[in-house]
Design a protein around this motif. Structure first.
Motif, short mmCIF file in Angstrom:
data_model
loop_
_atom_site.label_atom_id
_atom_site.label_comp_id
_atom_site.label_asym_id
_atom_site.label_seq_id
_atom_site.Cartn_x
_atom_site.Cartn_y
_atom_site.Cartn_z
N LEU A 133 0.85 -1.19 0.00
CA LEU A 133 0.00 0.00 0.00
C LEU A 133 0.88 1.24 0.00
CD1 LEU A 133 -2.71 1.55 0.37
CD2 LEU A 133 -2.38 1.30 2.84
N ILE A 134 0.61 2.16 -0.94
CA ILE A 134 1.27 3.46 -0.96
C ILE A 134 0.17 4.50 -1.01
CG2 ILE A 134 2.84 5.01 -2.18
CD1 ILE A 134 4.16 2.56 -3.44
N HIS A 135 0.24 5.48 -0.14
CA HIS A 135 -0.78 6.54 -0.18
C HIS A 135 -0.11 7.90 -0.25
CE1 HIS A 135 -0.22 7.55 4.15
NE2 HIS A 135 -0.08 6.24 4.32
N MET A 136 -0.68 8.77 -1.06
CA MET A 136 -0.21 10.15 -1.17
C MET A 136 -1.44 11.06 -1.15
SD MET A 136 1.30 9.98 -5.10
CE MET A 136 2.67 8.91 -4.67
N PHE A 137 -1.78 11.52 0.04
CA PHE A 137 -2.97 12.35 0.23
C PHE A 137 -2.58 13.83 0.12
CE2 PHE A 137 -4.54 8.77 3.22
CZ PHE A 137 -5.00 8.04 2.14
N GLN A 138 -3.14 14.51 -0.87
CA GLN A 138 -2.91 15.95 -1.07
C GLN A 138 -1.42 16.26 -1.24
OE1 GLN A 138 -5.58 17.28 -1.71
NE2 GLN A 138 -7.13 17.14 -0.14
N VAL A 139 -0.70 15.42 -1.96
CA VAL A 139 0.76 15.56 -2.11
C VAL A 139 1.15 16.08 -3.50
CG1 VAL A 139 2.93 14.25 -2.25
CG2 VAL A 139 1.32 13.81 -0.39
N LEU A 140 0.44 15.68 -4.53
CA LEU A 140 0.91 15.91 -5.89
C LEU A 140 0.87 17.37 -6.33
CD1 LEU A 140 -0.49 12.75 -7.73
CD2 LEU A 140 1.85 13.19 -6.94
N TYR A 141 0.34 18.26 -5.47
CA TYR A 141 0.46 19.69 -5.75
C TYR A 141 1.91 20.14 -5.64
CZ TYR A 141 -4.41 19.39 -4.02
OH TYR A 141 -5.72 19.03 -3.79
N TYR A 142 2.69 19.43 -4.82
CA TYR A 142 4.00 19.93 -4.39
C TYR A 142 5.18 19.21 -5.01
CZ TYR A 142 0.83 21.89 -0.93
OH TYR A 142 -0.22 22.55 -0.32
N VAL A 143 4.95 18.40 -6.03
CA VAL A 143 6.06 17.74 -6.73
C VAL A 143 6.25 18.38 -8.09
CG1 VAL A 143 5.63 15.56 -5.50
CG2 VAL A 143 4.60 15.93 -7.76
N LYS A 144 7.46 18.29 -8.63
CA LYS A 144 7.76 18.94 -9.91
C LYS A 144 7.06 18.26 -11.08
CE LYS A 144 12.31 20.61 -8.44
NZ LYS A 144 13.79 20.52 -8.64
N ASP A 145 7.05 16.94 -11.06
CA ASP A 145 6.48 16.18 -12.17
C ASP A 145 5.57 15.09 -11.59
OD1 ASP A 145 5.92 14.49 -14.30
OD2 ASP A 145 7.91 14.68 -15.18
N PRO A 146 4.27 15.37 -11.46
CA PRO A 146 3.38 14.39 -10.83
C PRO A 146 3.32 13.06 -11.57
CG PRO A 146 2.13 16.18 -11.84
CD PRO A 146 3.56 16.60 -11.84
N GLY A 147 3.41 13.11 -12.90
CA GLY A 147 3.38 11.86 -13.66
C GLY A 147 4.57 10.98 -13.32
N ALA A 148 5.77 11.58 -13.25
CA ALA A 148 6.97 10.82 -12.91
C ALA A 148 6.89 10.28 -11.49
CB ALA A 148 8.20 11.70 -13.07
N THR A 149 6.33 11.08 -10.57
CA THR A 149 6.20 10.63 -9.18
C THR A 149 5.25 9.46 -9.08
OG1 THR A 149 6.68 12.85 -8.30
CG2 THR A 149 5.46 11.34 -6.87
#
Length: 289
Positions: free
Chosen positions: A138-154
């Motif tokens: 299980l991997i969870h990222m709640f309200q995180v992808l606003y703050y990464v440079k490349d959400p697709g890569a993440t």
């Protein structure tokens, strides 16, 4: 032309204060807890699949309240299962709060906590440098992808860490909410193009890669009444968080301030009820795997 305003994330202490005021005046925690208690254990059946130990990675876990709520719900359904939990959180105050919460919460002996004070990108670099091979259930990222440079890569990186039956949970705002539309309308002036991301952006990326997913609507309302009280400290911090601008009311132009506040009060995105102004800030949970 770059915005002359300073983004809120550059001041971690101020960000945390603003974030806590947002939580105080929104239904975010409540609706997420309801989802975790009522739906998550059944959703996780595939990932658990008779395992005695669950490998979990929490990306941007904050101060840990939702993490522990999630583990409590899973432990209730799978009492014999242990958990190996990798916590990724770049804000030192948040991480300290998570550790304090763990130390004050009884009955967590079935969980092993591994603390990582770093961003998602830094974790990826470390993981690749160490050539780690442990797979996650299980991997969870709640309200995180606003703050990464490349959400697709993440997304692609963390998806690559999943076990065969593993699942990746992502939450972001829905694109039709007042909050996202306000940020999009004033993105150049605010300098907040990244935090305008919504689940629509993520779905388009996943569709382009042929990645299957499920999604669930998670309602959220924010009481923004105090934002309209000039000089109210709590209201000022709420505005900072909603615009993602440090000291917005002091540094933004009068025209921008007026435009943002008019947007906040727009009947398309906010309602008045019992003397309160409530903004629609619904978000969505996307599940991969």
């Amino acid at each position: 032309m770059e915005s002359p305003l300073t983004t809120l994330v550059t001041d971690s202490k101020r960000y945390l204060k603003c974030y806590n005021h947002y939580l105080k005046h929104s239904t975010h925690q409540q609706t997420m807890q309801e989802f975790i208690n009522n739906l998550l254990p059944d959703i996780m059946t595939k990932a658990v699949n008779g395992k005695s130990n669950l490998n979990v990675i929490g990306v941007g876990s904050g101060s840990g309240e939702l993490d522990l709520q999630m583990f409590s719900a899973l432990h209730h359904k799978y009492p014999e299962m242990t958990v190996d939990n990798e916590v990724i959180e770049p804000n030192p105050q948040q991480l300290c709060g998570y550790k304090d919460l763990v130390s004050q919460t009884p009955g967590l002996d079935y969980i092993k906590f591994n603390w990582n004070e770093m961003t998602a990108e830094e974790f990826e670099e470390q993981w690749k440098a160490k050539k780690m091979i442990k797979a996650a259930d299980l991997i969870h990222m709640f309200q995180v992808l606003y703050y990464v440079k490349d959400p697709g890569a993440t997304i692609s990186f963390f998806q690559s860490l999943l076990n065969k039956n593993g699942q990746l949970l992502i939450t972001l705002r829905c694109g039709n909410t007042g909050l996202v539309k306000m940020r999009n309308t004033y993105s150049k002036q605010l300098g907040t193009a990244e935090v305008n991301r919504s689940t629509g952006d993520i779905k388009r990326f996943l569709d382009s890669k042929g990645v299957s997913y499920r999604s669930y609507d998670v309602p959220d309302q924010i009481d923004i009444t105090k934002c309209f009280i000039e000089g109210d400290e709590e209201g000022e911090m709420m505005i900072d968080f909603l615009t993602q601008v440090l000291d917005f009311s002091k540094t933004a132009s009068p025209e921008l301030r007026a435009g943002v506040m008019e947007f906040f009060h727009c009947s398309e995105f906010s309602v008045e009820s019992s003397g309160k102004v409530l903004m629609n800030a619904n978000y969505e949970l996307i599940i991969l795997g």
